[in-house]
Design a protein around this motif. Sequence first.
Motif, mmCIF file in Angstrom:
data_model
loop_
_atom_site.group_PDB
_atom_site.id
_atom_site.type_symbol
_atom_site.label_atom_id
_atom_site.label_comp_id
_atom_site.label_asym_id
_atom_site.label_seq_id
_atom_site.Cartn_x
_atom_site.Cartn_y
_atom_site.Cartn_z
ATOM 1 N N ALA A 36 -4.511 5.266 5.996
ATOM 2 C CA ALA A 36 -3.998 4.039 6.621
ATOM 3 C C ALA A 36 -5.095 3.025 6.905
ATOM 4 C CB ALA A 36 -3.240 4.376 7.904
ATOM 5 N N GLY A 37 -6.207 3.474 7.475
ATOM 6 C CA GLY A 37 -7.289 2.540 7.805
ATOM 7 C C GLY A 37 -7.826 1.816 6.588
ATOM 8 N N ALA A 38 -8.059 2.556 5.512
ATOM 9 C CA ALA A 38 -8.581 1.952 4.276
ATOM 10 C C ALA A 38 -7.561 1.004 3.654
ATOM 11 C CB ALA A 38 -8.977 3.043 3.295
ATOM 12 N N VAL A 39 -6.288 1.377 3.685
ATOM 13 C CA VAL A 39 -5.239 0.521 3.132
ATOM 14 C C VAL A 39 -5.182 -0.793 3.904
ATOM 15 C CG1 VAL A 39 -2.729 0.278 2.847
ATOM 16 C CG2 VAL A 39 -3.868 2.399 2.170
ATOM 17 N N PHE A 49 -5.734 -10.021 -5.077
ATOM 18 C CA PHE A 49 -5.602 -8.739 -5.742
ATOM 19 C C PHE A 49 -4.477 -8.821 -6.753
ATOM 20 C CE2 PHE A 49 -7.210 -7.372 -1.531
ATOM 21 C CZ PHE A 49 -8.397 -6.802 -1.950
ATOM 22 N N ALA A 50 -4.710 -8.237 -7.900
ATOM 23 C CA ALA A 50 -3.626 -8.119 -8.878
ATOM 24 C C ALA A 50 -2.557 -7.220 -8.268
ATOM 25 C CB ALA A 50 -4.157 -7.517 -10.171
ATOM 26 N N PRO A 51 -1.297 -7.514 -8.528
ATOM 27 C CA PRO A 51 -0.234 -6.650 -8.010
ATOM 28 C C PRO A 51 -0.428 -5.178 -8.386
ATOM 29 C CG PRO A 51 0.712 -8.661 -8.880
ATOM 30 C CD PRO A 51 -0.754 -8.685 -9.237
ATOM 31 N N SER A 52 -1.005 -4.925 -9.560
ATOM 32 C CA SER A 52 -1.210 -3.532 -9.975
ATOM 33 C C SER A 52 -2.194 -2.813 -9.065
ATOM 34 C CB SER A 52 -1.689 -3.463 -11.422
ATOM 35 O OG SER A 52 -2.929 -4.133 -11.584
ATOM 36 N N ARG A 53 -3.156 -3.524 -8.517
ATOM 37 C CA ARG A 53 -4.113 -2.893 -7.606
ATOM 38 C C ARG A 53 -3.412 -2.482 -6.309
ATOM 39 N NH1 ARG A 53 -9.850 -5.000 -5.239
ATOM 40 N NH2 ARG A 53 -10.446 -3.008 -4.341
ATOM 41 N N LEU A 57 -2.591 1.406 -4.851
ATOM 42 C CA LEU A 57 -2.937 1.763 -3.485
ATOM 43 C C LEU A 57 -1.730 2.317 -2.717
ATOM 44 C CD1 LEU A 57 -5.306 1.477 -1.388
ATOM 45 C CD2 LEU A 57 -4.326 -0.737 -0.810
ATOM 46 N N LEU A 58 -0.586 1.685 -2.878
ATOM 47 C CA LEU A 58 0.586 2.033 -2.065
ATOM 48 C C LEU A 58 1.533 3.046 -2.712
ATOM 49 C CD1 LEU A 58 1.520 -1.503 -0.665
ATOM 50 C CD2 LEU A 58 0.301 0.343 0.513
ATOM 51 N N GLU A 59 1.583 3.074 -4.024
ATOM 52 C CA GLU A 59 2.559 3.929 -4.712
ATOM 53 C C GLU A 59 2.474 5.406 -4.328
ATOM 54 O OE1 GLU A 59 4.476 6.422 -7.416
ATOM 55 O OE2 GLU A 59 2.314 6.243 -7.450
ATOM 56 N N PRO A 60 1.272 5.964 -4.127
ATOM 57 C CA PRO A 60 1.224 7.385 -3.762
ATOM 58 C C PRO A 60 1.700 7.683 -2.330
ATOM 59 C CG PRO A 60 -0.913 6.625 -4.598
ATOM 60 C CD PRO A 60 -0.053 5.428 -4.414
ATOM 61 N N LEU A 93 7.182 -3.482 -2.037
ATOM 62 C CA LEU A 93 8.471 -2.826 -1.833
ATOM 63 C C LEU A 93 9.599 -3.549 -2.576
ATOM 64 C CD1 LEU A 93 8.201 -1.951 1.964
ATOM 65 C CD2 LEU A 93 8.041 -0.364 0.031
ATOM 66 N N ALA A 94 9.562 -4.863 -2.592
ATOM 67 C CA ALA A 94 10.645 -5.633 -3.197
ATOM 68 C C ALA A 94 10.556 -5.717 -4.713
ATOM 69 C CB ALA A 94 10.671 -7.047 -2.610
ATOM 70 N N LYS A 95 9.339 -5.839 -5.238
ATOM 71 C CA LYS A 95 9.197 -6.117 -6.666
ATOM 72 C C LYS A 95 8.684 -4.949 -7.491
ATOM 73 C CE LYS A 95 7.902 -10.921 -5.771
ATOM 74 N NZ LYS A 95 6.801 -11.874 -5.901
ATOM 75 N N TYR A 96 7.733 -4.211 -6.976
ATOM 76 C CA TYR A 96 6.980 -3.291 -7.822
ATOM 77 C C TYR A 96 7.271 -1.817 -7.593
ATOM 78 C CZ TYR A 96 4.606 -7.707 -8.206
ATOM 79 O OH TYR A 96 4.351 -9.033 -8.381
ATOM 80 N N ASN A 97 7.663 -1.448 -6.387
ATOM 81 C CA ASN A 97 7.972 -0.048 -6.113
ATOM 82 C C ASN A 97 9.172 0.359 -6.953
ATOM 83 O OD1 ASN A 97 7.735 2.447 -4.814
ATOM 84 N ND2 ASN A 97 9.216 1.861 -3.252
#
Length: 154
Positions: A36-39, A49-53, A57-60, A93-97
Amino acid sequence: MALFEDLTYSQVSAICSKFVFRGSDSLRLLSYKKKAGAVIKLLSSKKDFAPSRIYKLLEPLSLEVILLIMARTILMGSEVKAALVNSRIKAFLAKYNGMRLHIRGDDLKAMGLKSGPDFKVILDNTLYNKIDGKLKTKRDELAHARVLTLKRTR
């Protein structure tokens, strides 16, 4: 997770062991403590940041961890940084997840690539390019994967 906010990773790990949490619950608790802290630090940066970055970070992370990270940003003391973190998470959450490719491993096999670790590399790279808006159609995905496949087979 919120109740364990002030505890260390080791303390949370000990609690998970002592109180027999389900494995998935322990993983969520520990991933929050660990990441959490690093995120928050990365997502609160003013850098573009590119959306892929952000996806990588968040997907896992589980939805519960992501939502608590959003809640935690409110306590950061900076409304600007909290808004930046939350807008990036909301976009994820809205576009990429859950974004998926049209192509599959069978398409890579048809290009002459043998099953193996290269499949994941090619499919992941193709997905990241799709997330970044560089690939729109299945044809775009196939063309991109074909270029990567050719590089791998040489």
